[in-house]
Write an enzyme that holds these catalytic residues in place. Structure first.
Site, PDB file in Angstrom:
ATOM      1  N   GLU A 130      -0.294   6.626  12.904  1.00  0.00           N
ATOM      2  CA  GLU A 130      -1.110   5.601  13.547  1.00  0.00           C
ATOM      3  C   GLU A 130      -0.923   4.301  12.780  1.00  0.00           C
ATOM      4  O   GLU A 130      -0.554   4.315  11.609  1.00  0.00           O
ATOM      5  CB  GLU A 130      -2.588   6.000  13.486  1.00  0.00           C
TER       6      GLU A 130
ATOM      7  N   LYS B 239       1.785   0.858   0.177  1.00  0.00           N
ATOM      8  CA  LYS B 239       1.803   1.910   1.207  1.00  0.00           C
ATOM      9  C   LYS B 239       3.036   2.816   1.105  1.00  0.00           C
ATOM     10  O   LYS B 239       2.973   3.990   1.441  1.00  0.00           O
ATOM     11  CB  LYS B 239       1.702   1.290   2.588  1.00  0.00           C
TER      12      LYS B 239
ATOM     13  N   SER C  33      -2.233  -5.283  -4.382  1.00  0.00           N
ATOM     14  CA  SER C  33      -1.751  -4.243  -3.469  1.00  0.00           C
ATOM     15  C   SER C  33      -0.555  -4.652  -2.620  1.00  0.00           C
ATOM     16  O   SER C  33       0.229  -3.805  -2.203  1.00  0.00           O
ATOM     17  CB  SER C  33      -2.889  -3.754  -2.568  1.00  0.00           C
TER      18      SER C  33
HETATM   19  C1  LIG Z   1      -3.141  -1.513   4.062  1.00  0.00           C
HETATM   20  C2  LIG Z   1      -3.382  -2.432   2.936  1.00  0.00           C
HETATM   21  C3  LIG Z   1      -4.595  -2.423   2.200  1.00  0.00           C
HETATM   22  C4  LIG Z   1      -5.767  -1.570   2.561  1.00  0.00           C
HETATM   23  O1  LIG Z   1      -5.566  -0.210   2.553  1.00  0.00           O
HETATM   24  P1  LIG Z   1      -6.129   0.737   1.414  1.00  0.00           P
HETATM   25  O2  LIG Z   1      -5.871   2.095   1.937  1.00  0.00           O
HETATM   26  O3  LIG Z   1      -7.592   0.431   1.250  1.00  0.00           O
HETATM   27  O4  LIG Z   1      -5.377   0.443   0.174  1.00  0.00           O
HETATM   28  C5  LIG Z   1      -4.707  -3.262   1.108  1.00  0.00           C
HETATM   29  N1  LIG Z   1      -3.714  -4.098   0.756  1.00  0.00           N
HETATM   30  C6  LIG Z   1      -2.559  -4.145   1.445  1.00  0.00           C
HETATM   31  C7  LIG Z   1      -1.497  -5.091   0.993  1.00  0.00           C
HETATM   32  C8  LIG Z   1      -2.341  -3.315   2.545  1.00  0.00           C
HETATM   33  O5  LIG Z   1      -1.184  -3.355   3.205  1.00  0.00           O
END
Ligand SMILES: *Cc1c(COP(=O)(O)O)cnc(C)c1O
Length: 395
Positions: free
Chosen positions: A119, A97, A378
């Site tokens: 948000e 993020k 992610s």
């Molecule tokens: C917020 C988040 C997601 C999901 O958000 P996307 O916009 O679909 O990437 C996925 N993995 C993690 C670790 C997150 O914090």
């Protein structure tokens, strides 16, 4: 020369349209504000000074480039294609993020913004926004559904430590959707001073295009890294899909490589693409889980970050055009993958990312040993340890 982060491939042509998806279905006064942001984004995305500054923060603050790690033990255990992990979990604040919040706040500064709003649902985007607002010394207001502030008290405290003001939203159901509505009202009222920093590749134009642009550094790096390690492109790139920002960033530089499969993994409990229908929600058109009145349905995934009833318009288009494949994984399968990766690789993944790991394990078995798969990790799972503890001890 500072290169631009991001590529032009499959970007929205007309006002953020991806085929029939995307666009900007908002009242006129908001339309004007969004047009101003779109114009600034177009002006700065290829600006050498802007990109030099962005690259600098990505390197020295976020810690990029992060590694592409060969998961040797997992690969041996599963049998089949080599599994590589793109390590967004190693970024400052522990997820992808931050790539987007750094990009957008640099743009906000160029626009002369005196104040940042955002948000947040589970709090992860709120924390990433509060982080960059602290870094750039801008006051920051985070709107969060009241129900979510109670569930995520520690993230509220984290944002407050970072100097942000967290406003619990009581209207409606006190959830993410209501927080978005109040943030948009604030933006319309205060647009002269305020920049709305949106958290995923969703919402009205230009947000899906802009978020993808800042997140596409993931695949820019992974492509160079896999070519260096394997001398060829991967058979597939696998990423979890909530709103779709980490997945579109992980896919972007492979969209024009037809031999690379692009696989988005949704939670079976909130499968907007797999089970949704084309609909307009939150100001844009996408596949969405809606009720008979076309209102977004409540969803429940064990991974809070995937709990969104819609999905980015570009994913909707990749699905409709057949370029992307979208599959589902259950919460139980994701939990098993969370435990496996922790045990065999010493990497505790976020529950969101565990959905991608779970599917990659199924896929790897079906592919030959000389092929490779990139899984976008992610985020890190530290935030989920307590929840997993409760899930394991409940039964
Ligand atoms: C917020 C988040 C997601 C999901 O958000 P996307 O916009 O679909 O990437 C996925 N993995 C993690 C670790 C997150 O914090």
């Amino acid at each position: 020369m500072s290169k631009s982060i991001g590529t032009g491939v499959s970007q929205a042509r007309e006002a953020g349209m991806f085929g029939e998806f995307g666009g900007s279905y908002v009242p006129e006064d908001l339309q004007h504000v969004l047009a101003k942001i779109a114009e600034a984004f177009d002006r700065y995305k290829d600006d050498p000074e802007f990109n030099k500054e962005l690259r600098g923060y990505m390197k020295d603050y976020v810690g990029r480039a992060n590694p592409l790690t060969f998961a040797k033990n997992l690969t041996e255990q599963v049998g089949g294609a080599k599994i590589y992990l793109k390590r967004e979990d190693l970024n400052h604040t522990g997820a992808h993020k931050i790539n987007n919040t750094i990009g957008q706040i640099l743009l906000a500064k160029r626009l002369g913004a005196k104040r940042i709003i955002a948000e947040t649902g589970a709090g992860q985007h709120g924390v990433a926004t509060a982080t960059v607002a602290a870094l750039f010394g801008l006051p920051c207001t985070i709107y969060m559904g009241k129900y979510d502030t109670e569930r995520q008290a520690l993230n509220v405290f984290r944002m407050e430590l970072l100097g942000a003001q967290v406003v619990p939203v009581e209207k409606g159901q006190g959830r993410l959707k209501d927080a978005v509505d109040v943030a948009l009202e604030d933006l319309v009222k205060n647009h002269e001073s305020t920049f709305y920093l949106l958290g995923s590749a969703v919402g009205p134009h230009p947000y899906p295009t802009m978020v993808r642009h800042f997140q596409s550094i993931i695949s820019e790096e992974s492509k160079a890294q896999i070519l260096e390690k394997e001398g060829r492109l991967p058979a597939a790139v696998v990423a979890c899909v909530g709103g779709g920002s980490n997945a579109i960033g992980a896919f972007a530089h492979y969209i024009d490589e037809p031999d690379v499969r692009l696989i988005g993994v949704e939670p079976a409990e909130a499968a907007s693409i797999a089970e949704g229908v084309p609909a307009v929600i939150h100001g844009f058109k996408c596949y969405a889980l809606v009720d008979e009145n076309n209102q977004p349905k409540p969803t429940y995934s064990i991974a809070a970050g995937l709990d969104y009833p819609g999905v980015g318009p570009e994913h909707s288009y990749l699905k409709a055009s057949g370029r992307g494949e979208y599959v589902t994984v259950t919460g139980k399968e994701a939990l098993d993958a969370f435990l496996t990766l922790s045990k065999v690789e010493g990497i505790i993944p976020a529950l969101e990312s565990s959905h991608a790991v779970a599917y990659a394990m199924k896929l790897a078995k079906t592919l030959p040993k000389n092929e490779s798969i990139i899984v976008n990790l992610s985020g890190r799972g530290d935030k989920d340890v307590e929840q997993v503890f409760e899930m394991l001890h409940k039964q």
